[in-house]
Design a protein around this motif. Structure first.
Motif, PDB file in Angstrom:
ATOM      1  N   SER A 119       0.809  -1.218   0.000  1.00 46.59           N
ATOM      2  CA  SER A 119       0.000   0.000   0.000  1.00 46.59           C
ATOM      3  C   SER A 119       0.843   1.270   0.000  1.00 46.59           C
ATOM      4  CB  SER A 119      -0.943   0.004   1.207  1.00 46.59           C
ATOM      5  OG  SER A 119      -0.195  -0.038   2.415  1.00 46.59           O
ATOM      6  N   GLY A 120       2.124   1.182   0.313  1.00 48.01           N
ATOM      7  CA  GLY A 120       2.988   2.360   0.369  1.00 48.01           C
ATOM      8  C   GLY A 120       4.146   2.248  -0.598  1.00 48.01           C
ATOM      9  N   ALA A 121       5.296   2.700  -0.165  1.00 48.07           N
ATOM     10  CA  ALA A 121       6.487   2.773  -1.012  1.00 48.07           C
ATOM     11  C   ALA A 121       7.115   1.398  -1.248  1.00 48.07           C
ATOM     12  CB  ALA A 121       7.522   3.698  -0.380  1.00 48.07           C
ATOM     13  N   VAL A 122       7.677   1.238  -2.451  1.00 51.69           N
ATOM     14  CA  VAL A 122       8.449   0.050  -2.816  1.00 51.69           C
ATOM     15  C   VAL A 122       9.809   0.518  -3.296  1.00 51.69           C
ATOM     16  CG1 VAL A 122       8.632  -1.921  -4.380  1.00 51.69           C
ATOM     17  CG2 VAL A 122       6.412  -1.283  -3.445  1.00 51.69           C
ATOM     18  N   SER A 123      10.870  -0.081  -2.741  1.00 53.22           N
ATOM     19  CA  SER A 123      12.228   0.285  -3.147  1.00 53.22           C
ATOM     20  C   SER A 123      13.018  -0.977  -3.457  1.00 53.22           C
ATOM     21  CB  SER A 123      12.919   1.059  -2.018  1.00 53.22           C
ATOM     22  OG  SER A 123      14.279   1.290  -2.336  1.00 53.22           O
ATOM     23  N   LEU A 124      13.545  -1.068  -4.681  1.00 48.86           N
ATOM     24  CA  LEU A 124      14.422  -2.152  -5.105  1.00 48.86           C
ATOM     25  C   LEU A 124      15.705  -1.486  -5.565  1.00 48.86           C
ATOM     26  CD1 LEU A 124      11.868  -4.111  -7.330  1.00 48.86           C
ATOM     27  CD2 LEU A 124      12.322  -4.456  -4.907  1.00 48.86           C
ATOM     28  N   ALA A 125      16.787  -1.630  -4.799  1.00 46.43           N
ATOM     29  CA  ALA A 125      18.001  -0.878  -5.128  1.00 46.43           C
ATOM     30  C   ALA A 125      19.254  -1.623  -4.686  1.00 46.43           C
ATOM     31  CB  ALA A 125      17.961   0.492  -4.460  1.00 46.43           C
ATOM     32  N   GLY A 126      20.350  -1.346  -5.379  1.00 44.68           N
ATOM     33  CA  GLY A 126      21.655  -1.834  -4.973  1.00 44.68           C
ATOM     34  C   GLY A 126      22.005  -3.202  -5.513  1.00 44.68           C
ATOM     35  N   VAL A 127      23.250  -3.562  -5.301  1.00 51.33           N
ATOM     36  CA  VAL A 127      23.806  -4.849  -5.721  1.00 51.33           C
ATOM     37  C   VAL A 127      24.535  -5.481  -4.547  1.00 51.33           C
ATOM     38  CG1 VAL A 127      24.025  -4.164  -8.143  1.00 51.33           C
ATOM     39  CG2 VAL A 127      25.926  -3.763  -6.569  1.00 51.33           C
ATOM     40  N   ASP A 128      24.787  -6.799  -4.637  1.00 55.91           N
ATOM     41  CA  ASP A 128      25.550  -7.461  -3.580  1.00 55.91           C
ATOM     42  C   ASP A 128      27.044  -7.228  -3.792  1.00 55.91           C
ATOM     43  OD1 ASP A 128      26.423  -9.279  -5.539  1.00 55.91           O
ATOM     44  OD2 ASP A 128      25.139 -10.904  -4.832  1.00 55.91           O
ATOM     45  N   GLU A 129      27.879  -7.841  -2.957  1.00 59.50           N
ATOM     46  CA  GLU A 129      29.331  -7.635  -3.018  1.00 59.50           C
ATOM     47  C   GLU A 129      29.945  -8.076  -4.343  1.00 59.50           C
ATOM     48  OE1 GLU A 129      30.722  -9.694   0.439  1.00 59.50           O
ATOM     49  OE2 GLU A 129      30.023  -8.121   1.799  1.00 59.50           O
ATOM     50  N   ASP A 130      29.266  -8.979  -5.074  1.00 55.12           N
ATOM     51  CA  ASP A 130      29.761  -9.445  -6.373  1.00 55.12           C
ATOM     52  C   ASP A 130      29.164  -8.679  -7.549  1.00 55.12           C
ATOM     53  OD1 ASP A 130      31.352 -11.453  -5.176  1.00 55.12           O
ATOM     54  OD2 ASP A 130      29.613 -12.786  -5.046  1.00 55.12           O
ATOM     55  N   GLY A 131      28.363  -7.660  -7.273  1.00 59.46           N
ATOM     56  CA  GLY A 131      27.760  -6.859  -8.332  1.00 59.46           C
ATOM     57  C   GLY A 131      26.452  -7.405  -8.872  1.00 59.46           C
ATOM     58  N   ASN A 132      25.874  -8.412  -8.209  1.00 62.55           N
ATOM     59  CA  ASN A 132      24.610  -8.997  -8.661  1.00 62.55           C
ATOM     60  C   ASN A 132      23.430  -8.193  -8.116  1.00 62.55           C
ATOM     61  OD1 ASN A 132      25.861 -11.287  -9.919  1.00 62.55           O
ATOM     62  ND2 ASN A 132      26.226 -12.077  -7.863  1.00 62.55           N
ATOM     63  N   ALA A 133      22.511  -7.844  -9.002  1.00 66.55           N
ATOM     64  CA  ALA A 133      21.326  -7.097  -8.593  1.00 66.55           C
ATOM     65  C   ALA A 133      20.345  -8.009  -7.889  1.00 66.55           C
ATOM     66  CB  ALA A 133      20.673  -6.461  -9.819  1.00 66.55           C
ATOM     67  N   GLY A 134      19.596  -7.450  -6.984  1.00 67.24           N
ATOM     68  CA  GLY A 134      18.544  -8.183  -6.303  1.00 67.24           C
ATOM     69  C   GLY A 134      17.214  -7.938  -6.977  1.00 67.24           C
ATOM     70  N   GLY A 135      16.145  -8.290  -6.299  1.00 62.04           N
ATOM     71  CA  GLY A 135      14.821  -8.008  -6.836  1.00 62.04           C
ATOM     72  C   GLY A 135      13.864  -9.156  -6.663  1.00 62.04           C
ATOM     73  N   LEU A 136      12.893  -9.217  -7.574  1.00 62.91           N
ATOM     74  CA  LEU A 136      11.850 -10.238  -7.568  1.00 62.91           C
ATOM     75  C   LEU A 136      12.188 -11.251  -8.645  1.00 62.91           C
ATOM     76  CD1 LEU A 136       8.877  -7.713  -7.594  1.00 62.91           C
ATOM     77  CD2 LEU A 136      10.049  -8.665  -5.601  1.00 62.91           C
ATOM     78  N   VAL A 137      12.300 -12.530  -8.258  1.00 67.57           N
ATOM     79  CA  VAL A 137      12.787 -13.540  -9.194  1.00 67.57           C
ATOM     80  C   VAL A 137      11.886 -14.767  -9.168  1.00 67.57           C
ATOM     81  CG1 VAL A 137      14.728 -15.039  -9.796  1.00 67.57           C
ATOM     82  CG2 VAL A 137      15.177 -12.791  -8.798  1.00 67.57           C
ATOM     83  N   SER A 138      11.530 -15.247 -10.349  1.00 70.35           N
ATOM     84  CA  SER A 138      10.922 -16.557 -10.525  1.00 70.35           C
ATOM     85  C   SER A 138      11.684 -17.194 -11.674  1.00 70.35           C
ATOM     86  CB  SER A 138       9.431 -16.444 -10.838  1.00 70.35           C
ATOM     87  OG  SER A 138       8.876 -17.737 -10.993  1.00 70.35           O
ATOM     88  N   SER A 139      12.340 -18.321 -11.436  1.00 69.55           N
ATOM     89  CA  SER A 139      13.251 -18.840 -12.458  1.00 69.55           C
ATOM     90  C   SER A 139      13.248 -20.360 -12.535  1.00 69.55           C
ATOM     91  CB  SER A 139      14.676 -18.354 -12.188  1.00 69.55           C
ATOM     92  OG  SER A 139      15.147 -18.862 -10.951  1.00 69.55           O
ATOM     93  N   VAL A 140      13.695 -20.834 -13.704  1.00 75.17           N
ATOM     94  CA  VAL A 140      13.941 -22.251 -13.949  1.00 75.17           C
ATOM     95  C   VAL A 140      15.423 -22.364 -14.266  1.00 75.17           C
ATOM     96  CG1 VAL A 140      13.421 -24.229 -15.440  1.00 75.17           C
ATOM     97  CG2 VAL A 140      11.605 -22.593 -14.853  1.00 75.17           C
ATOM     98  N   GLU A 141      16.155 -23.128 -13.469  1.00 75.01           N
ATOM     99  CA  GLU A 141      17.602 -23.274 -13.688  1.00 75.01           C
ATOM    100  C   GLU A 141      17.867 -23.909 -15.051  1.00 75.01           C
ATOM    101  OE1 GLU A 141      19.886 -22.006 -11.600  1.00 75.01           O
ATOM    102  OE2 GLU A 141      18.259 -21.325 -10.316  1.00 75.01           O
TER     103      GLU A 141
END
Length: 123
Positions: free
Chosen positions: A83-105
């Protein structure tokens, strides 16, 4: 913090977090693993669903909401009701972005899940 449910020869469990406050994930744990909320299957079965209902959501520093399959089965869905703010920001120590993920290896068989959001505030 890592919240994880997994299955091998069955459907992985669902993860539901419901609060009138905020959900925030950031940084790494004491052994350097990026904090995540995940549901995955590594054998035969489907990944569970991840649902977050909250006033606000913040994923920082490469953190993820992650539903995936590493075997035979479909990845679960990721659903946000914020209902309020959403923030998706930054990367981990290896430069990988985070976020929302649904995946098939790459060596798995199945379909990715559906990412849905109901937001009453802008990203």
């Amino acid at each position: 913090m890592k919240i994880a449910v997994s299955g091998f020869e069955a459907k992985a469990g669902d993860v539901t977090i419901e609060t009138t406050g905020s959900v925030s994930l950031f940084g790494v744990d004491s052994v350097g693993v990026v904090n995540t909320i995940s549901s995955q299957v590594s054998g035969i079965g489907s990944g569970g669903n991840i649902t977050i209902r909250a006033n606000s959501l913040s994923l920082q520093d490469g953190t993820q909401l992650n539903s995936n399959t590493q075997g035979q089965g479909n990845a679960g869905n990721v659903k946000l009701e914020i209902s309020g703010a959403v923030s998706l920001a930054g990367v981990d120590e290896d430069g990988n972005a985070g976020g929302l993920v649904s995946s098939v290896e790459s060596d798995a068989t199945g379909l990715v899940g559906i990412l849905t959001s109901t937001l009453t505030h802008s990203l």
